[in-house]
Design a protein around this motif. Structure first.
Motif, short mmCIF file in Angstrom:
data_model
loop_
_atom_site.label_atom_id
_atom_site.label_comp_id
_atom_site.label_asym_id
_atom_site.label_seq_id
_atom_site.Cartn_x
_atom_site.Cartn_y
_atom_site.Cartn_z
N UNK A 104 -18.55 25.42 45.33
CA UNK A 104 -19.74 24.60 45.78
C UNK A 104 -19.46 23.35 45.55
N UNK A 105 -19.82 22.26 46.42
CA UNK A 105 -19.71 20.81 46.11
C UNK A 105 -20.90 20.17 46.79
N UNK A 106 -21.86 20.56 46.53
CA UNK A 106 -23.32 19.77 46.51
C UNK A 106 -23.41 18.56 45.67
N UNK A 107 -22.63 18.69 44.72
CA UNK A 107 -22.77 17.39 43.69
C UNK A 107 -22.06 15.87 44.20
N UNK A 108 -21.48 16.49 45.41
CA UNK A 108 -20.76 15.18 46.00
C UNK A 108 -21.64 14.48 46.98
N UNK A 109 -22.82 15.11 47.16
CA UNK A 109 -23.94 14.49 47.91
C UNK A 109 -25.26 13.84 47.10
N UNK A 110 -24.94 13.85 45.65
CA UNK A 110 -26.01 13.64 44.91
C UNK A 110 -25.48 12.38 43.90
N UNK A 111 -24.18 12.01 43.66
CA UNK A 111 -24.00 11.13 42.58
C UNK A 111 -24.46 9.65 43.43
N UNK A 112 -24.44 8.88 42.36
CA UNK A 112 -24.91 7.26 42.72
C UNK A 112 -23.76 6.72 43.26
N UNK A 113 -23.46 6.14 44.59
CA UNK A 113 -22.43 5.50 45.02
C UNK A 113 -22.90 4.45 45.87
N UNK A 114 -24.30 3.81 45.46
CA UNK A 114 -24.76 2.59 46.22
C UNK A 114 -24.09 1.56 46.18
N UNK A 115 -23.24 1.44 45.39
CA UNK A 115 -22.39 -0.02 45.29
C UNK A 115 -21.10 0.28 45.69
N UNK A 116 -20.74 1.45 46.24
CA UNK A 116 -19.25 1.36 46.86
C UNK A 116 -19.52 2.23 48.41
N UNK A 117 -18.61 1.68 49.13
CA UNK A 117 -18.49 2.01 50.59
C UNK A 117 -18.03 3.44 50.62
N UNK A 118 -16.95 3.98 49.81
CA UNK A 118 -16.61 5.18 49.86
C UNK A 118 -16.31 5.60 48.49
#
Length: 396
Positions: A110-124
Motif C-alpha cells: 500500500x502506498x497511500x502515504x505518498x499522497x499524504x505527506x507535506x510537500x507544499x514547498x517542493x515541486x516533486x
C-alpha cells in the motif's frame, strides 16, 4: 478524492503496463490511473474498466499526438520516446498531486502515504539514483508531482521540452535533474532499484567494486514498496540476470479480477533445488512428473543445454542459467530440499553448506556426492518411487 497515478507507454509495452496496473490494484484501492499513450486501443480501456465496475478505481485513457515526441532521442535502447510524456503531466492531468510510475515497476504494498505527506514547498518528490548518493541525482521512474506548484509557471512544459531537445543523454531523467535542483527526498523503499545485476561476473560487465557498492545499497532498503527493474535486464526477457523476476511474473500472470478483488494467494509450494555444472541428470523428468505439486529449481553458472531447456514445458520447473550470487543465495535459503541427482562435477562446498542446515538431500547412488549428514538419502535408479515417497514424507 481518488489518488491519481500516471503511467506512460505505447501498445508495444501493454504487457508491462498491465502488470504495473495489476500490482497497484492488488495492493491499493481508491485510485485513478491515467495511462498516457499514443496508440493503445479504446477497447483495451473499456475491457479493463469492466473489472473495475462497482469499485473505487478507474483507468483513464490520455491520448497525445505522437509527433510531439518525435524529436526526442535517448542513448539507451531500453528507453522509449514515450518516456518524455511524463513532462506533459501538468498539462494533461488536473489533480494537484500525482504519482508517476515507469512501467518497468511493480507496486508491492500500500502506498497511500505518498499522497499524504507535506510537500507544499517542493515541486516533486523522488528517490536518489542508486549510484548517485553524493550528487543527489534522482531517479525519475518514481516521482510524486506537485502539480499545484508546477502550474504556477505556465511555461514549465515548454522549458523542459526545450532542454530535452538540447540534452537527451539519459532520456528525460537528465533534463528533469537539471531543472529540479531541489526536491523532496523519498525513502529508497519507494523506488527499490534493481537491474544492475548485469554487473556480476557471469555477465558482460565485470566490476567487483561496483558490485559491492550495489549490494551494500540493496541491503539497506527494507520494506520495499515499489520495485523498479532498471537497466536493460528486464524480468520479462526469456532470460535475464535481474533478481525478483518471480515477483514481476506473479503480477503479470494475475487476472485483473484477482488483482481487484484480492483472490487469496496460493499456499506454499515445496521446493527442491539443484546447482549443476551439467545438463545431464538421473531421472529428473520422471521426478518432475511424479511430483507435480513440488517446484524444481535448477541453477547453473553458465547457459543451459537443450536437455534442461526443454523441461520448461513443465510448470513446476524453473531454470536459472547464468545465475548471480544474490539470486543463488535466495534460492538456497528458500529451498526445502536438495536434489543431488546431476552428473558431472559437483559444487561440494554448496552441498556441504546445505547439509549443515539439516534440510534433506536426495541422491541416486550413481550421482551421489560425499554424504555430509544423516539427512542425506541415497536410492538406486530403480528405486524412484521410494525416493518420491521419502520426499513426500520429509517435505510437506
Amino acid at each position: 478524492m481518488l489518488n491519481a497515478i500516471a503511467l506512460s507507454g505505447d501498445y508495444n509495452y501493454i504487457n508491462q503496463i498491465e502488470t504495473t496496473i495489476k500490482s497497484i490494484l492488488y495492493n491499493n484501492s481508491n485510485v485513478k490511473i491515467y495511462v498516457i499513450n499514443t496508440d493503445i486501443p479504446q477497447e483495451w480501456f473499456l475491457g479493463v474498466n469492466k473489472f473495475l465496475k462497482n469499485t473505487n478505481n478507474e483507468i483513464r485513457d490520455i491520448k497525445i499526438d505522437p509527433s510531439i515526441l518525435q524529436s526526442f532521442k535517448t542513448s539507451h535502447i531500453h528507453i522509449s520516446n514515450i518516456a518524455w510524456a511524463r513532462i506533459l503531466i501538468p498539462k494533461l492531468i488536473s489533480n494537484d498531486r500525482i504519482l508517476y510510475l515507469d512501467s518497468d515497476i511493480i507496486v508491492d504494498d500500500n502506498i497511500d502515504e505518498l499522497f499524504l505527506f507535506d510537500m507544499d514547498n517542493y515541486p516533486i518528490a523522488a528517490v536518489q539514483e542508486i549510484f548517485q548518493k553524493s550528487t543527489g541525482y534522482f531517479n525519475s521512474g518514481v516521482m510524486v508531482i506537485n502539480n499545484h506548484q508546477l502550474r504556477r509557471n505556465p511555461n514549465f512544459v515548454d522549458e523542459l521540452f526545450k532542454k530535452g531537445k538540447l540534452n537527451n543523454k539519459n532520456g528525460d531523467q537528465t533534463v528533469l535533474n537539471s531543472y529540479f535542483n531541489r526536491y523532496y527526498h523519498l525513502d529508497s523503499k519507494y523506488n527499490f532499484q534493481i537491474g544492475f545485476d548485469s554487473l556480476y561476473p557471469s555477465s558482460i560487465i565485470k566490476n567487483e567494486n561496483i558490485q559491492k557498492l550495489y549490494e551494500a545499497q540493496i541491503r539497506r532498503v527494507h520494506n520495499r514498496k515499489i520495485i523498479h527493474y532498471m537497466c536493460n535486464s528486464k524480468p520479462w526477457y526469456p532470460t535475464s540476470y535481474v533478481r525478483m523476476r518471480d515477483k514481476w511474473w506473479h503480477y503479470r500472470m494475475m487476472d485483473f479480477s484477482a488483482a481487484v478483488y484480492h483472490t487469496p494467494k496460493s499456499h506454499h509450494i515445496p521446493t527442491l533445488f539443484t546447482m549443476t555444472n551439467s545438463q545431464d541428470f538421473e531421472s529428473l523428468e520422471k521426478l518432475v512428473k511424479l511430483l507435480p505439486n513440488y517446484n524444481f529449481q535448477i541453477a547453473a553458472w553458465t547457459n543451459m543445454g537443450w536437455n534442461l531447456i526443454r523441461l520448461q514445458q513443465y510448470p513446476n520447473v524453473k531454470l536459472y542459467p547464468g545465475i548471480i550470487p544474490p539470486v543463488l543465495d535466495d534460492l538456497i535459503n528458500n529451498a526445502n530440499g536438495y536434489l543431488d541427482i546431476n552428473f558431472g562435477p559437483k559444487d561440494n562446498e554448496l552441498i556441504k553448506n546445505f547439509a549443515n542446515t539439516k534440510r534433506p538431500i536426495f541422491a541416486f547412488n550413481n550421482t551421489t556426492s560425499k554424504r555430509y549428514n544423516i539427512n542425506y538419502y541415497v536410492f538406486s535408479p530403480n528405486e524412484l518411487n521410494q525416493m518420491v515417497n521419502k520426499i513426500k514424507l520429509l517435505i510437506n
